[in-house]
Enzyme design. Structure first.
Site, PDB file in Angstrom:
ATOM      1  N   PHE A 186       9.260   3.951   8.883  1.00 48.14           N
ATOM      2  CA  PHE A 186       9.785   2.786   9.584  1.00 48.14           C
ATOM      3  C   PHE A 186       9.465   1.480   8.874  1.00 48.14           C
ATOM      4  O   PHE A 186       9.603   0.419   9.446  1.00 48.14           O
ATOM      5  CB  PHE A 186       9.242   2.741  11.013  1.00 48.14           C
ATOM      6  CG  PHE A 186       9.520   4.004  11.774  1.00 48.14           C
ATOM      7  CD1 PHE A 186      10.814   4.492  11.862  1.00 48.14           C
ATOM      8  CD2 PHE A 186       8.501   4.715  12.366  1.00 48.14           C
ATOM      9  CE1 PHE A 186      11.077   5.664  12.549  1.00 48.14           C
ATOM     10  CE2 PHE A 186       8.767   5.883  13.050  1.00 48.14           C
ATOM     11  CZ  PHE A 186      10.050   6.363  13.145  1.00 48.14           C
ATOM     12  N   GLY A 187       8.999   1.578   7.637  1.00 48.22           N
ATOM     13  CA  GLY A 187       8.789   0.345   6.905  1.00 48.22           C
ATOM     14  C   GLY A 187       7.563   0.372   6.024  1.00 48.22           C
ATOM     15  O   GLY A 187       6.745   1.298   6.088  1.00 48.22           O
ATOM     16  N   PRO A 188       7.381  -0.664   5.177  1.00 46.70           N
ATOM     17  CA  PRO A 188       6.262  -0.729   4.245  1.00 46.70           C
ATOM     18  C   PRO A 188       4.977  -1.188   4.920  1.00 46.70           C
ATOM     19  O   PRO A 188       4.990  -1.761   6.009  1.00 46.70           O
ATOM     20  CB  PRO A 188       6.726  -1.761   3.216  1.00 46.70           C
ATOM     21  CG  PRO A 188       7.629  -2.665   4.001  1.00 46.70           C
ATOM     22  CD  PRO A 188       8.327  -1.791   5.002  1.00 46.70           C
ATOM     23  N   GLY A 192       6.206   3.969   4.942  1.00 45.21           N
ATOM     24  CA  GLY A 192       6.436   5.063   5.856  1.00 45.21           C
ATOM     25  C   GLY A 192       7.873   5.100   6.312  1.00 45.21           C
ATOM     26  O   GLY A 192       8.736   4.386   5.795  1.00 45.21           O
ATOM     27  N   ASP A 214       3.443  13.525  14.497  1.00 46.77           N
ATOM     28  CA  ASP A 214       3.676  13.269  13.075  1.00 46.77           C
ATOM     29  C   ASP A 214       2.369  13.303  12.292  1.00 46.77           C
ATOM     30  O   ASP A 214       2.127  12.465  11.419  1.00 46.77           O
ATOM     31  CB  ASP A 214       4.377  11.923  12.887  1.00 46.77           C
ATOM     32  CG  ASP A 214       5.043  11.803  11.512  1.00 46.77           C
ATOM     33  OD1 ASP A 214       5.276  12.859  10.889  1.00 46.77           O
ATOM     34  OD2 ASP A 214       5.316  10.675  11.076  1.00 46.77           O
ATOM     35  N   LYS A 261       1.695  -3.289   8.929  1.00 42.45           N
ATOM     36  CA  LYS A 261       2.906  -2.471   8.897  1.00 42.45           C
ATOM     37  C   LYS A 261       4.082  -3.361   9.267  1.00 42.45           C
ATOM     38  O   LYS A 261       4.106  -3.974  10.339  1.00 42.45           O
ATOM     39  CB  LYS A 261       2.805  -1.300   9.864  1.00 42.45           C
ATOM     40  CG  LYS A 261       4.071  -0.425   9.858  1.00 42.45           C
ATOM     41  CD  LYS A 261       4.098   0.549  11.011  1.00 42.45           C
ATOM     42  CE  LYS A 261       3.117   1.678  10.819  1.00 42.45           C
ATOM     43  NZ  LYS A 261       3.289   2.717  11.867  1.00 42.45           N
ATOM     44  N   LEU A 312       0.811  -1.212   0.000  1.00 45.77           N
ATOM     45  CA  LEU A 312       0.000   0.000   0.000  1.00 45.77           C
ATOM     46  C   LEU A 312       0.844   1.262   0.000  1.00 45.77           C
ATOM     47  O   LEU A 312       0.408   2.311  -0.464  1.00 45.77           O
ATOM     48  CB  LEU A 312      -0.918   0.014   1.222  1.00 45.77           C
ATOM     49  CG  LEU A 312      -1.952  -1.112   1.317  1.00 45.77           C
ATOM     50  CD1 LEU A 312      -2.671  -1.054   2.661  1.00 45.77           C
ATOM     51  CD2 LEU A 312      -2.948  -1.013   0.172  1.00 45.77           C
ATOM     52  N   GLY A 313       2.029   1.201   0.531  1.00 45.67           N
ATOM     53  CA  GLY A 313       2.883   2.377   0.632  1.00 45.67           C
ATOM     54  C   GLY A 313       4.003   2.098   1.596  1.00 45.67           C
ATOM     55  O   GLY A 313       4.176   0.967   2.089  1.00 45.67           O
TER      56      GLY A 313
END
Length: 813
Positions: free
Chosen positions: A506-508, A504, A620, A523, A501-502
């Site tokens: 700290f990881g996919p 961030g 964030d 995540k 999906l994307g």
């Protein structure tokens, strides 16, 4: 031939004048002595003389009640003193006219549109309606202009679209139908979001108050329950606010009427066997029904001696006058409230009461009671709150400002209200709750986190408090559902690229489907991230037990070897940035939905800052961390950087600044200082992005080097805010004021000084009200050169020599 036609028309006109009919058009008229009769012969319209008067009026009365009972009068204050009255339609403009002596107009309708032909009809309900003959639509009706009587199916209230206000006014006397000073109507200020209710007035003074509608009945009328005679309803929406009742048995004759002589509003029912009107109910009922009899902050209790008592926590304003039964000055607090110490305040619950006068109130029909309490506590002018709808578990929020006026106690059927009290006036249980929150906030640091974990995870394992996993590591017992790695691998097709999906900081993140068909988002903590393990633990601890409709729900986790996985509910519409920063997708997100998203994010932040068990700063907040469910409802995600703090505006400092360039508040980016106002700054950026469709990060306005914030500020100062709006919104916002209000609120949130920024409770209130907003001061990051250089993880900003800065990538999640 022409003479014959004229004779036919004249003979038809004359016959119609005396015929028993329910409708006339431009070729007919009603003389004094002729009548209109509704189709079922329930009502009759004609000329009459009231009481002992010889004056003539045009009115409507019951046809089948032998004692003439008039329910509506046209020319209430313009009597005709002979029998020359004539009711006809003006063929030039379609209006109905009542003519008197010398053919002078004594009363008429006033249509905004002028149809070619109209007709006047007396309905079986008693409503006299003027219709367009071609379309049959109603252009005017007598029900919109009541006299002293409220009939079944007749609305009493406001049409907010047309501005028509329907209220009752008593006859001056039995001989004179001209309005007296005894009136009954709904009072409401839609601009201020006040809570509507009905008042009886004598002149300009309030005489009796029904209490607001609570979903079941009027709060001042606990006896208003389902009954065999009539049903009732109260409607409040964007178009109308009104009370209406209907008879269950159409053969029953019942009405509500205002009586100037006795100063009562009564419901009367016709008793055929006795040939009389019998009173079914009336108000005022007793001494406690008279408006404000006990003054401000007093409580009227029938049966007590005296009937007036001060609310708990209050005392008579003038004790000597109170002792002499002069209660008009009311009561004052034993201990005055302090705005500085407002967060120490609490609320006492008062049950079984008639809610106070709602003139100075604010209403939100969607807010729950917990959020309502938070809004009230944050505003030192708020004196009380409760649900606006008591059906089921209760819903809606209404808060009061200033003195609480016209409260009375009911033995049964009253309503609950929560009244603000200073700490010293609270009961033991409320004090204990406040002490607990203050201690938690004061401890902070490691001890605060331990206390948080204790509060969050009460269901501890009895046999051990450490969980030993396959790699032999010991991890804290998080009391969160644990998924097997094999389950996650199967669900995500071994973390297939097609399911990604994307990614961030700290990881996919991957999409997956469990065996039971439930869709999830996983995540996967990057194994190369040296800083990720702590963030992983932090996210699990913080979000595991947070419950709010605008926060993403954590379903569980998986810890296996080097794999650290978080399992979330799946958001089918992905993240907000995929819509607002994409021209094609942005067209799918019109203003109404964008406004709902802004409001949803604000409520989620309010929960984190104020309403969750401990205050949490997200640190964030950005468009990619706002996920959208299948109905485009926003949910704040990614709590890896979140921190627990104590107190409202207590700043904390960190040597490790983490966040996203373009969203971080100046004091946090440059000095490592963060508070709830840091999140407010990020929210302000997000609002400006949603309104403009432009990214804050990398925005560079031509010729002047302004940031998105600086550009927005400049446009507002120059009176050109519309130039910032997303092109996708040009044709979508019906309410331009709402768009500009969000623009204004966004600038208030990004002011340079944290002290100048509103907190989220104030933001939620500003979004849902029409109150005037303060003017924003200059924002942070006005020029591009003032911004932080660099946007990658572990970058060190040139403007800070003491703090190491780590900034997460701005990527879709």
């Amino acid at each position: 031939m022409w003479a014959f036609t004229i004779i036919l028309v004249l003979s038809h006109f004359t016959a119609a004048s005396f015929a028993v009919i329910d409708t006339i058009n431009g070729f007919h008229a009603i003389n004094d002595g002729a009548n209109l009769v509704s189709e079922g012969a329930s009502f009759e319209l004609g000329f009459f003389s009231p009481g002992n008067s010889k004056n003539r009026y045009l009115g409507i009365w019951y046809k089948n009640v032998p004692v003439r009972t008039v329910v509506w009068v046209a020319n209430r204050c313009s009597p005709i003193n002979d029998s020359s009255g004539l009711l006809k339609i003006n063929n030039s403009n379609g209006n109905v006219m009542l003519l008197g002596q010398n053919k002078s107009v004594v009363w008429s309708t006033s249509l905004l549109k002028q149809p070619l032909k109209t007709k006047l009809q007396l309905l079986e309900s008693g409503d006299l309606v003027l219709r367009d003959e071609n379309s049959n639509t109603i252009l005017w009706r007598s029900f919109d202009y009541p006299s002293d009587t409220l009939l079944p199916d007749m609305k009493m209230g406001w049409d907010l679209r047309t501005g028509v206000k329907r209220r009752l006014s008593a006859w001056r006397s039995s001989d004179d139908p001209c309005p007296g000073d005894f009136t009954y109507g709904i009072e409401f200020n839609p601009k201020l979001h006040s809570f509507p209710e009905a008042y009886i007035r004598k002149g300009t003074a309030k005489f009796y108050r029904t209490g607001p509608w609570n979903g079941l009945r009027l709060s001042g009328s606990p006896e208003l329950r389902p009954n065999p005679l009539y049903d009732f309803n109260f409607v409040l929406n964007d178009d109308e606010v009104y009370y209406v009742y209907g008879l269950k048995n159409k053969s029953v004759i019942s009405r509500i009427v205002m009586n100037q002589t006795t100063s009562i509003r009564e419901r009367l029912t016709w008793i055929e066997a006795e040939q009389t009107w019998r009173r079914y109910s009336s108000v005022p009922r007793d001494d406690c029904d008279f408006y404000g009899v006990c003054g401000g902050n007093g409580n009227c209790i029938i049966g007590d001696n005296p009937i007036c008592q001060c609310l708990k926590g209050f005392k008579p304003k003038f004790q000597e006058k109170w002792n002499n039964m002069d209660w008009s000055h009311g009561c004052v607090r034993n201990v005055p409230l302090s705005c500085v110490d407002r967060y120490k305040d609490g609320f006492l619950k008062f049950s079984g009461v008639k809610l106070p006068d709602t003139t100075n109130t604010w209403l939100n029909k969607k807010m729950n009671l917990k959020d309502c309490r938070a809004i009230c506590l944050n505003n030192c002018s708020c004196m009380a709150y409760t649900n606006s709808d008591i059906r089921g578990d209760g819903s809606g929020c209404v808060i009061w400002f200033g003195d609480l006026i016209d409260i009375r106690q009911f033995p049964s059927g009253g309503q609950d209200i929560y009244i603000r009290m200073p700490y010293s006036e609270l009961g033991k249980s409320e004090r204990k709750l406040r002490v607990t929150l203050i201690v938690v906030a004061a401890i902070g640091g490691v001890s605060g986190i331990l206390l948080l974990i204790y509060c969050f995870y009460t269901r501890r394992r009895k046999d051990k408090n450490k969980a030993i996993h396959q790699n032999g590591r010991q991890e804290e017992d998080l009391e969160l559902p644990l998924f097997n790695l094999s389950t996650i691998i199967i669900a995500t097709d071994n973390f297939s690229a097609n399911n990604k999906l994307g990614e961030g900081g700290f990881g996919p993140v991957y999409r997956g489907t469990l065996e039971d068909g439930q869709e999830i988002a996983v995540k996967r903590l990057s194994m190369s991230s040296g800083q990720g393990v702590n963030e992983f633990k932090n996210e699990v601890k913080l979000i595991a037990k947070l419950q709010h409709r605008n926060l993403v729900k954590l379903l569980g986790c998986c810890i296996h070897g080097e794999e650290n996985l978080l399992v979330y509910e799946y958001m089918p519409n992905k993240s907000l940035d995929s819509f607002i920063f994409d021209q094609a997708q942005g067209k799918l997100l019109q203003w109404t939905k964008r406004y709902q998203i802004i409001c949803g994010i604000s409520r989620g932040l309010l929960y984190l800052h104020q309403d969750s068990r401990l205050r949490i700063i997200h640190r964030d907040l950005k468009a990619s961390n706002v996920l959208l469910d299948n109905e485009m409802n926003p949910k704040i995600s990614d709590f890896g950087l979140a921190r627990i703090v104590g107190g409202d505006q207590i700043e904390e400092k960190t040597n490790r600044v983490l966040g996203t360039y373009g969203y971080m508040a100046p004091e946090y980016a440059f000095d490592g200082l963060f508070s709830i106002k840091s999140d407010v700054f990020s929210f302000g950026i997000l609002v400006l992005e949603i309104v403009s469709g432009k990214k804050s990060r990398g925005f560079h306005h031509e010729n002047n080097g302004l940031t998105l914030i600086g550009h927005a500020w400049t446009l507002m100062k120059e009176g050109r805010p519309l130039e910032l709006l997303d092109e996708c919104l040009v044709s979508s916002y019906e309410n331009l004021g709402e768009v500009l209000r969000c623009f204004h609120i966004g600038l208030l949130c990004v002011q340079q000084s944290p002290a100048d920024r509103p907190n989220m409770a104030s933001v939620v209130l500003m979004l849902s009200s029409q109150n005037e907003l303060p003017q924003p001061k200059a924002p942070g990051y006005f020029l591009e050169k003032d911004s932080i250089k660099g946007d990658t993880s572990s970058s060190k900003p040139e403007l800070s020599s003491t703090n190491e800065m780590s900034i997460s990538l701005l990527e879709a999640r």
